[in-house]
Write an enzyme that holds these catalytic residues in place. Structure first.
Site, PDB file in Angstrom:
ATOM      1  N   ASP A 365      84.810  16.936  64.957  1.00 16.91           N
ATOM      2  CA  ASP A 365      85.377  15.810  65.718  1.00 16.91           C
ATOM      3  C   ASP A 365      86.860  15.587  65.426  1.00 16.91           C
ATOM      4  O   ASP A 365      87.292  14.443  65.174  1.00 16.91           O
ATOM      5  CB  ASP A 365      84.622  14.516  65.387  1.00 16.91           C
ATOM      6  CG  ASP A 365      83.111  14.678  65.352  1.00 16.91           C
ATOM      7  OD1 ASP A 365      82.607  15.556  66.065  1.00 16.91           O
ATOM      8  OD2 ASP A 365      82.456  13.927  64.616  1.00 16.91           O
ATOM      9  N   GLU A 533      79.160  12.520  74.922  1.00 23.13           N
ATOM     10  CA  GLU A 533      79.887  11.812  73.853  1.00 23.13           C
ATOM     11  C   GLU A 533      81.312  12.338  73.787  1.00 23.13           C
ATOM     12  O   GLU A 533      81.729  13.175  74.582  1.00 23.13           O
ATOM     13  CB  GLU A 533      79.179  12.023  72.506  1.00 23.13           C
ATOM     14  CG  GLU A 533      79.090  13.493  72.093  1.00 23.13           C
ATOM     15  CD  GLU A 533      78.178  13.727  70.903  1.00 23.13           C
ATOM     16  OE1 GLU A 533      77.429  12.810  70.533  1.00 23.13           O
ATOM     17  OE2 GLU A 533      78.194  14.848  70.356  1.00 23.13           O
TER      18      GLU A 533
END
Length: 650
Positions: A365, A533
């Site tokens: 991420d 997401e």
């Protein structure tokens, strides 16, 4: 008996004459060497192999691991490896061995690496001097190269009645690959006379030169000068096309060795060096070898079952070993032993790209951003939820060399966060640096969600701004995770959301609360088709590019798609995927960010991915590749690479 001796001597004489008559001239050897760039590489054995028998055997050959490790070698600019072949594996099944060697050469070739195979090896560091095929023993902790297996083994070296079998092995293997550009040199014999064999190795030394000359490959022949055995070295000097040698001494000794060997007017390759305990170091030796245009093959790449990080002769009764490593550049988990060594190697090897991953460690991420003249990456620690209790960050001046800052924010500062600290999003406002993060993998009725921390410096330390989550509740079905803060003019928006839903909210001036939109709403759902997401937004030519991750985060099909709209609120209509797995490079490429170089058309995508053939759910690494657009402004599919990106100084 005398007649037999006379015949044997006559045959050996013919062999030696043929070997010398067919030898490359100095001119041919030097022209060959000039046709290549500087040879720079490692002596290679996979970290899961306790010896070369294990590397090649049916029970141990591991192409997936070899591919991973050679990808690392490629990433730091190595272009060659030296390996020892194992006669015993060939003798058991010649076709299998030939095919396995071909497979290994293919893997090397994929990574731009040429190979120097060695047919024989007299070294024995443990109790066995003859190889046995099949599953090998496990390491004896604390014993340097405990189960090293010579090739073909001392019995076959000494007993010349077996030499016809060895002749067939050498000729068969060499004939199959005699015109193969993946092999750059044939190393006929590693350390002959070692392990107390002495002069008993010399008949095989002489014969292998003659056998190789009969095949007459396109590649040069060599045999390493490794000790002061005058008779052995004279055979090498009189028969080798190029001169390869070992030197584990300090810089001055290496310089003297090179000077002495120059008298033979042939190319030089130092085929073994690097012993930190004797001052044979990357910092001292590698620059000298490059300056002198001497090929460089150090020992070795990844430490593993051979335990060659220990000094020669180290034994279990001396444990624990607390000294510096003798050999090897990486731990078995691919962490560099010494990061500064890797940077020296990359510089000398002319690595002008970052390599992927761009820094060591299991991270995911990543959010990339530019502050002034420095690039920053803020990732998630990729580990079990209970261990995700802090953030690290990294900075670079050029996208290539990264500096780590450890634990810039942790749960000791954020009292309400207990686990699962995810997906940092960062922004500067005034003289303060803000870090937004998710924590606790929150579900309905639980404490957790999106928090905010603040610091006076981009590298922290960060302090919890609110003492509570900024967003705790689940609105429009969106789990409060994966936040991204986006400045549009003087307004700061935040996109966020897991569970296949995405909201946009507006932040107040000091980031302490949310403020309503003109219609009175605080949360607006902007979920595009396929969204899972990881939202990210940037603006280009007055258009809003909305990007997100699709697929399961633990799976190979994790990917990035995008949409374009005229407003930060959309509507965002899915255009297509632009980042996804490549079966030749990596899987699970997703959860990204974008770095745009101000006042240019240069865009970089910063993302995580999974190494090939790795099934561990948390093995994710941070990578950077170029992102480009077509004439209509649509994002072109990103090619994920091992090489990464070129340096770009702001």
């Amino acid at each position: 008996m005398k007649k037999i001796i006379y015949i044997t001597c006559f045959v050996i004489s013919i062999f030696n004459t043929f070997a010398q008559d067919n030898r490359w001239s100095e001119e041919k050897a030097n022209n060959w060497y000039k046709s290549f760039s500087w040879f720079t590489g490692v002596n290679y054995i996979p970290s899961d192999a306790i010896n070369y028998t294990a590397m090649w055997d049916k029970t141990g050959f591991n192409p997936a691991l070899i591919n991973k490790e050679l990808a690392i070698a490629q990433s730091i600019g190595f272009n060659c490896v030296r390996v020892v072949l194992q006669y015993a594996v060939y003798a058991d099944d010649p076709s299998y061995f030939i095919n396995t060697l071909d497979c290994f050469l293919d893997i090397c070739d994929k990574h731009g690496i040429k190979v120097m195979p060695a047919f024989f090896d007299d070294c024995a560091f443990g109790v066995n001097a003859d190889p046995i095929i099949g599953k090998q023993v496990e390491p004896l902790e604390g014993w340097y190269a405990w189960a090293w297996s010579p090739s073909p083994g001392h019995t076959l070296v000494v007993d010349q009645r077996f030499h016809p079998l060895l002749e067939n092995y050498v000729k068969d293997v060499m004939f199959k690959f005699r015109n193969d550009q993946r092999i750059f040199v044939w190393d006929l014999y590693n350390e002959p006379t070692n392990s107390n064999l002495g002069h008993r190795s010399l008949p095989l030394v002489k014969s292998v030169f003659a056998w190789a000359r009969e095949i007459n490959p396109i590649q040069p022949l060599t045999m390493d000068v490794w000790n002061d055995n005058k008779e052995l070295n004279n055979i090498v000097y009189e028969n080798a096309d190029i001169i390869s040698f070992y030197c584990y001494g300090k810089k001055e000794e290496m310089a003297r060795y090179i000077h002495r060997l120059r008298q033979y007017s042939r190319p030089l390759i130092c085929s073994e060096w690097m012993n930190r305990t004797t001052s044979s170091t990357v910092d001292d030796i590698m620059p000298l070898l490059k300056e002198k245009n001497v090929g460089s093959i150090l020992w070795g790449l990844v430490n593993g079952k051979t335990q060659t990080h220990l000094p020669w002769g180290f034994r279990p009764e001396k444990l624990p070993y607390t000294g510096i490593w003798q050999h090897n550049l990486y731990h078995s988990d691919f962490k560099p032993y010494n990061v500064s060594e890797i940077e020296v190697i990359k510089r000398l090897n002319g690595v002008i790209k970052s390599g992927n991953p761009v820094f060591y460690g299991w991270y995911a991420d990543p959010e990339g951003i530019i502050y002034d003249d420095t690039y920053w990456i803020y990732p998630t620690l990729s580990d079990a939820y209970e261990k995700q209790t802090f953030f690290d960050c990294f900075s670079s001046k050029d996208l290539v060399t990264w500096i780590k800052y450890a634990s810039i924010l942790d749960t000791s500062e954020v009292k309400w966060a207990k686990k699962a600290m995810w997906a940092p999003s960062v922004i500067r406002k005034g003289k303060k640096y803000y870090l937004f993060f998710g924590a606790n993998d929150v579900h309905e009725g639980e404490i957790g969600g999106i928090g905010v921390a603040v610091s006076n410096r981009p590298e922290g330390p960060y302090k919890d701004l609110l003492g509570r989550p900024l967003i705790n509740e689940i609105v429009n079905g969106a789990q409060p995770i994966d936040q991204f803060v986006f400045k549009d003019g003087n307004t700061y928006y935040m996109y966020y959301g897991g569970w296949q839903h995405c909201n946009i909210v507006k932040l107040n001036s000091d980031f302490t609360t949310l403020t309503s939109f003109s219609d009175g709403e605080i949360f607006k759902e902007v979920t595009p088709e396929g969204y899972v997401e990881g939202p990210f937004v940037f603006k280009k030519n007055k258009k809003y590019y909305f990007m997100w991750s699709e697929g399961g985060w633990t799976g190979p099909d994790y990917s990035v798609a995008y949409a374009i709209a005229d407003s930060p609120f959309g509507p965002f209509k899915r255009i297509g995927k632009i980042l996804q797995q490549d079966a030749a490079v990596a899987t699970g490429a997703g959860h990204h960010s974008v770095i745009h170089i101000p006042n240019t058309d240069d865009y970089y995508i910063v993302y995580h991915r999974r190494p090939l053939n790795d099934t561990h759910g948390n093995h994710r690494v941070v990578c950077i590749d170029k992102m480009t657009f077509d004439k209509e402004g649509k994002i072109l599919p990103v090619k994920i690479t091992f090489e990464g990106v070129e340096p770009h100084i702001l």
